[in-house]
Design a protein around this motif. Sequence first.
Motif, PDB file in Angstrom:
ATOM      1  N   UNK A   1       0.839  -1.244   0.035  1.00  0.00           N
ATOM      2  CA  UNK A   1       0.020  -0.118  -0.145  1.00  0.00           C
ATOM      3  C   UNK A   1       0.973   1.214  -0.083  1.00  0.00           C
ATOM      4  N   UNK A   2       0.270   2.184  -0.785  1.00  0.00           N
ATOM      5  CA  UNK A   2       1.213   3.610  -0.714  1.00  0.00           C
ATOM      6  C   UNK A   2      -0.020   4.720  -1.346  1.00  0.00           C
TER       7      UNK A   2
ATOM      8  N   UNK B   1       7.707   7.964   3.616  1.00  0.00           N
ATOM      9  CA  UNK B   1       7.911   6.653   4.095  1.00  0.00           C
ATOM     10  C   UNK B   1       7.127   5.447   3.302  1.00  0.00           C
ATOM     11  N   UNK B   2       6.604   5.742   2.598  1.00  0.00           N
ATOM     12  CA  UNK B   2       5.620   4.696   1.964  1.00  0.00           C
ATOM     13  C   UNK B   2       5.844   4.943   0.535  1.00  0.00           C
ATOM     14  N   UNK B   3       5.682   3.804  -0.609  1.00  0.00           N
ATOM     15  CA  UNK B   3       5.919   4.232  -1.960  1.00  0.00           C
ATOM     16  C   UNK B   3       4.583   4.905  -2.709  1.00  0.00           C
TER      17      UNK B   3
ATOM     18  N   UNK C   1       2.221  17.076  -3.255  1.00  0.00           N
ATOM     19  CA  UNK C   1       3.489  16.694  -2.213  1.00  0.00           C
ATOM     20  C   UNK C   1       2.963  16.522  -0.903  1.00  0.00           C
ATOM     21  N   UNK C   2       2.172  17.724  -0.225  1.00  0.00           N
ATOM     22  CA  UNK C   2       1.740  17.944   1.049  1.00  0.00           C
ATOM     23  C   UNK C   2       0.803  16.872   1.460  1.00  0.00           C
ATOM     24  N   UNK C   3      -0.255  16.634   0.517  1.00  0.00           N
ATOM     25  CA  UNK C   3      -1.092  15.790   0.701  1.00  0.00           C
ATOM     26  C   UNK C   3      -0.600  14.061   0.922  1.00  0.00           C
ATOM     27  N   UNK C   4       0.266  14.112  -0.105  1.00  0.00           N
ATOM     28  CA  UNK C   4       0.905  12.609  -0.016  1.00  0.00           C
ATOM     29  C   UNK C   4       1.677  12.293   1.140  1.00  0.00           C
TER      30      UNK C   4
END
Length: 347
Positions: A36-37, A77-79, A340-343
Amino acid sequence: MPVDMTVWQGRSDPEDGSLGLRWHEVIKPADEANEPGIMLLGFACDEGVSRNKGRTGAFDAPITIRKALANLAWHHTEPAYDGGDILCNDGNLELAQQRLGEDVCRALRQNHKVIVLGGGHEVAWGTFQGLGSYLLQKQHVLQTQHTPRGGFKSEELDIVNKVPKIGIINFDAHFDLRNPPPGSSAERGSSGTPFQQIARFCELQGWPFNYACLGLNRASNTQALYDKADKMGVLYFDDCELTHQRLPLIIESLEHFIAQCDYLYLTIDIDVFPASTAPGVSAPAARGVPQEIIEPLLNTVLSAETTAGSKKVLVADMAEYNPRFDIDTQTARLAARLAWTIARALR
């Protein structure tokens, strides 16, 4: 359909090792998603803007936002995965929205958080179709898994019969609650109708319609739309109300709204920002809301968690970026920074 990854290009700093990575060096195509990412989906479409008599050009937004996002530093930290674009280049908006909904639903079933890059704000109806389908399927699975031979226990009935409370939070200069034009079907929408279509979907399902719209330009929304929003119980604030002085009160109202919701759908129309900040949109804002006001409100939404500790936001999208009218790609960089902020917040 294979995802075109050639757009993901940018600077590399191999001397800094893994701490010097940027998005273009990390993101993978969706078919390589093995954990999950963040799933990025594109909705290349401005058919809804055209139907709403706006200036077109949003079709090219997804690829342009990706180019701006590609070179941003990787602090996650996640893909992250690229699921490609849904293209609406034949005028069949309804089919494109349906296909987007299918992709969103699939990504949510795979336990990804989803960010959709529009496209006009007709993207919202496609995004919500995916979220709605996902929650309906989830409810069906619970019904299948919690059917004992002797009937349901009271707590099992609560799980199976619970109506999902979805909070729709829209940063936008417009309500986008318009009805379809006279003589057209209820299914024929535009960039001005998505939240009316969502409200109708919720009514048919017996779900509450929880809608918050922040940053409205009163000069661009008729009194009929304000009256309609009041009847529907919409939480809204005009752009002139979103000031540093009133920010604590706005955040308090937003937190109260969020507390009543199980899940959140975040949607950002880039035209909520001033034209000086975001010139490349379908309908530039004469006033708009400054980024330093939007950010704390956005953080309030993105930090919201369930009692189990998971993020309430399941899916987010951005709409109305129009590369055709952008200046020095500054609006693209704003949209990329938002993605970028949301991710980073969701994963």
